[in-house]
Design a protein around this motif. Sequence first.
Motif, PDB file in Angstrom:
ATOM      1  N   PHE A  31       0.825  -1.194   0.000  1.00 43.35           N
ATOM      2  CA  PHE A  31       0.000   0.000   0.000  1.00 43.35           C
ATOM      3  C   PHE A  31       0.865   1.252   0.000  1.00 43.35           C
ATOM      4  CE2 PHE A  31      -3.008  -3.050   1.602  1.00 43.35           C
ATOM      5  CZ  PHE A  31      -4.206  -2.639   1.044  1.00 43.35           C
ATOM      6  N   GLY A  32       0.406   2.279  -0.682  1.00 42.75           N
ATOM      7  CA  GLY A  32       1.036   3.585  -0.660  1.00 42.75           C
ATOM      8  C   GLY A  32      -0.060   4.632  -0.622  1.00 42.75           C
ATOM      9  N   GLY A  33       0.235   5.761  -0.056  1.00 49.83           N
ATOM     10  CA  GLY A  33      -0.764   6.805  -0.005  1.00 49.83           C
ATOM     11  C   GLY A  33      -0.226   8.069   0.628  1.00 49.83           C
ATOM     12  N   ALA A  34       0.775   7.934   1.464  1.00 51.75           N
ATOM     13  CA  ALA A  34       1.378   9.114   2.062  1.00 51.75           C
ATOM     14  C   ALA A  34       2.169   9.854   0.990  1.00 51.75           C
ATOM     15  CB  ALA A  34       2.301   8.705   3.203  1.00 51.75           C
ATOM     16  N   SER A  35       2.226  11.150   1.096  1.00 53.43           N
ATOM     17  CA  SER A  35       3.003  11.928   0.139  1.00 53.43           C
ATOM     18  C   SER A  35       4.468  11.535   0.229  1.00 53.43           C
ATOM     19  CB  SER A  35       2.857  13.423   0.408  1.00 53.43           C
ATOM     20  OG  SER A  35       1.574  13.851   0.040  1.00 53.43           O
ATOM     21  N   THR A  36       5.072  11.322  -0.917  1.00 54.08           N
ATOM     22  CA  THR A  36       6.481  10.945  -0.971  1.00 54.08           C
ATOM     23  C   THR A  36       7.179  11.788  -2.026  1.00 54.08           C
ATOM     24  OG1 THR A  36       6.054   9.217  -2.610  1.00 54.08           O
ATOM     25  CG2 THR A  36       6.033   8.552  -0.306  1.00 54.08           C
ATOM     26  N   SER A  37       8.463  12.028  -1.832  1.00 59.63           N
ATOM     27  CA  SER A  37       9.226  12.763  -2.828  1.00 59.63           C
ATOM     28  C   SER A  37       9.993  11.817  -3.744  1.00 59.63           C
ATOM     29  CB  SER A  37      10.186  13.735  -2.145  1.00 59.63           C
ATOM     30  OG  SER A  37      11.061  13.023  -1.297  1.00 59.63           O
ATOM     31  N   ALA A  38      10.127  10.574  -3.320  1.00 55.41           N
ATOM     32  CA  ALA A  38      10.827   9.578  -4.130  1.00 55.41           C
ATOM     33  C   ALA A  38       9.852   8.464  -4.489  1.00 55.41           C
ATOM     34  CB  ALA A  38      12.007   9.005  -3.356  1.00 55.41           C
ATOM     35  N   PRO A  39      10.008   7.858  -5.655  1.00 57.07           N
ATOM     36  CA  PRO A  39       9.098   6.780  -6.062  1.00 57.07           C
ATOM     37  C   PRO A  39       9.177   5.577  -5.133  1.00 57.07           C
ATOM     38  CG  PRO A  39      10.465   7.508  -7.903  1.00 57.07           C
ATOM     39  CD  PRO A  39      11.002   8.153  -6.670  1.00 57.07           C
ATOM     40  N   MET A  40       8.028   4.967  -4.874  1.00 59.07           N
ATOM     41  CA  MET A  40       7.979   3.674  -4.199  1.00 59.07           C
ATOM     42  C   MET A  40       8.080   2.633  -5.296  1.00 59.07           C
ATOM     43  SD  MET A  40       4.997   4.353  -1.349  1.00 59.07           S
ATOM     44  CE  MET A  40       5.125   2.705  -0.684  1.00 59.07           C
ATOM     45  N   LYS A  41       8.971   1.680  -5.151  1.00 54.73           N
ATOM     46  CA  LYS A  41       9.199   0.684  -6.193  1.00 54.73           C
ATOM     47  C   LYS A  41       8.818  -0.695  -5.685  1.00 54.73           C
ATOM     48  CE  LYS A  41      13.028   3.341  -8.033  1.00 54.73           C
ATOM     49  NZ  LYS A  41      14.455   3.360  -8.323  1.00 54.73           N
ATOM     50  N   ALA A  42       8.352  -1.546  -6.593  1.00 56.91           N
ATOM     51  CA  ALA A  42       7.992  -2.914  -6.226  1.00 56.91           C
ATOM     52  C   ALA A  42       8.076  -3.813  -7.448  1.00 56.91           C
ATOM     53  CB  ALA A  42       6.579  -2.944  -5.654  1.00 56.91           C
ATOM     54  N   ALA A  43       8.246  -5.080  -7.181  1.00 54.50           N
ATOM     55  CA  ALA A  43       8.213  -6.105  -8.230  1.00 54.50           C
ATOM     56  C   ALA A  43       7.368  -7.261  -7.718  1.00 54.50           C
ATOM     57  CB  ALA A  43       9.619  -6.580  -8.572  1.00 54.50           C
ATOM     58  N   LEU A  44       6.535  -7.801  -8.585  1.00 55.27           N
ATOM     59  CA  LEU A  44       5.629  -8.883  -8.218  1.00 55.27           C
ATOM     60  C   LEU A  44       5.870 -10.092  -9.106  1.00 55.27           C
ATOM     61  CD1 LEU A  44       2.370  -6.748  -8.135  1.00 55.27           C
ATOM     62  CD2 LEU A  44       3.815  -7.345  -6.195  1.00 55.27           C
ATOM     63  N   SER A  45       6.008 -11.240  -8.499  1.00 54.01           N
ATOM     64  CA  SER A  45       6.132 -12.465  -9.293  1.00 54.01           C
ATOM     65  C   SER A  45       5.123 -13.515  -8.850  1.00 54.01           C
ATOM     66  CB  SER A  45       7.556 -13.018  -9.215  1.00 54.01           C
ATOM     67  OG  SER A  45       7.908 -13.262  -7.885  1.00 54.01           O
ATOM     68  N   LYS A  46       4.661 -13.429  -7.601  1.00 55.84           N
ATOM     69  CA  LYS A  46       3.669 -14.375  -7.103  1.00 55.84           C
ATOM     70  C   LYS A  46       2.288 -13.891  -7.522  1.00 55.84           C
ATOM     71  CE  LYS A  46       1.951 -16.374  -2.845  1.00 55.84           C
ATOM     72  NZ  LYS A  46       1.916 -16.268  -1.388  1.00 55.84           N
ATOM     73  N   SER A  47       1.470 -14.778  -8.049  1.00 52.33           N
ATOM     74  CA  SER A  47       0.132 -14.362  -8.484  1.00 52.33           C
ATOM     75  C   SER A  47      -0.912 -15.164  -7.727  1.00 52.33           C
ATOM     76  CB  SER A  47      -0.021 -14.555  -9.985  1.00 52.33           C
ATOM     77  OG  SER A  47       0.067 -15.924 -10.311  1.00 52.33           O
ATOM     78  N   PRO A  48      -2.149 -14.747  -7.678  1.00 46.01           N
ATOM     79  CA  PRO A  48      -2.668 -13.545  -8.335  1.00 46.01           C
ATOM     80  C   PRO A  48      -2.360 -12.300  -7.515  1.00 46.01           C
ATOM     81  CG  PRO A  48      -4.447 -14.646  -7.199  1.00 46.01           C
ATOM     82  CD  PRO A  48      -3.219 -15.504  -7.026  1.00 46.01           C
ATOM     83  N   TRP A  49      -2.344 -11.164  -8.190  1.00 42.06           N
ATOM     84  CA  TRP A  49      -2.113  -9.895  -7.529  1.00 42.06           C
ATOM     85  C   TRP A  49      -2.974  -8.829  -8.189  1.00 42.06           C
ATOM     86  CZ3 TRP A  49      -0.323  -7.288 -11.648  1.00 42.06           C
ATOM     87  CH2 TRP A  49       0.521  -7.945 -12.552  1.00 42.06           C
ATOM     88  N   VAL A  50      -3.146  -7.732  -7.465  1.00 46.10           N
ATOM     89  CA  VAL A  50      -3.962  -6.612  -7.939  1.00 46.10           C
ATOM     90  C   VAL A  50      -3.112  -5.345  -7.925  1.00 46.10           C
ATOM     91  CG1 VAL A  50      -5.961  -5.160  -7.428  1.00 46.10           C
ATOM     92  CG2 VAL A  50      -6.091  -7.614  -7.042  1.00 46.10           C
TER      93      VAL A  50
END
Length: 83
Positions: A31-50
């Motif tokens: 989850f993300g929602g707070a104001s950030t100055s730098a990008p939040m990064k993620a990688a997903l390999s396990k499915s299913p995902w939204v």
Amino acid sequence: MKGFTASGAWICHTGKIRKVNEDACLFGGIFGGASTSAPMKAALSKSPWVVALADGIGGHKAGAYASREVLASLDEAEDFTTD
């Protein structure tokens, strides 16, 4: 979906008018929602995902709560079509 990996990044920003960011992002359980100055990064390999974004509609009562509740409900869903 075997062998498929999704990667991405996002930034949530309050903007110039509001004091609070009411948007929310969901990226495979992150989850993300707070104001950030730098990008939040993620990688997903396990499915299913939204992957989803909910606009908090700034200025409306409980917009932050509403956007996060929508994404929390999507994250908790158990039935997905993977085709």
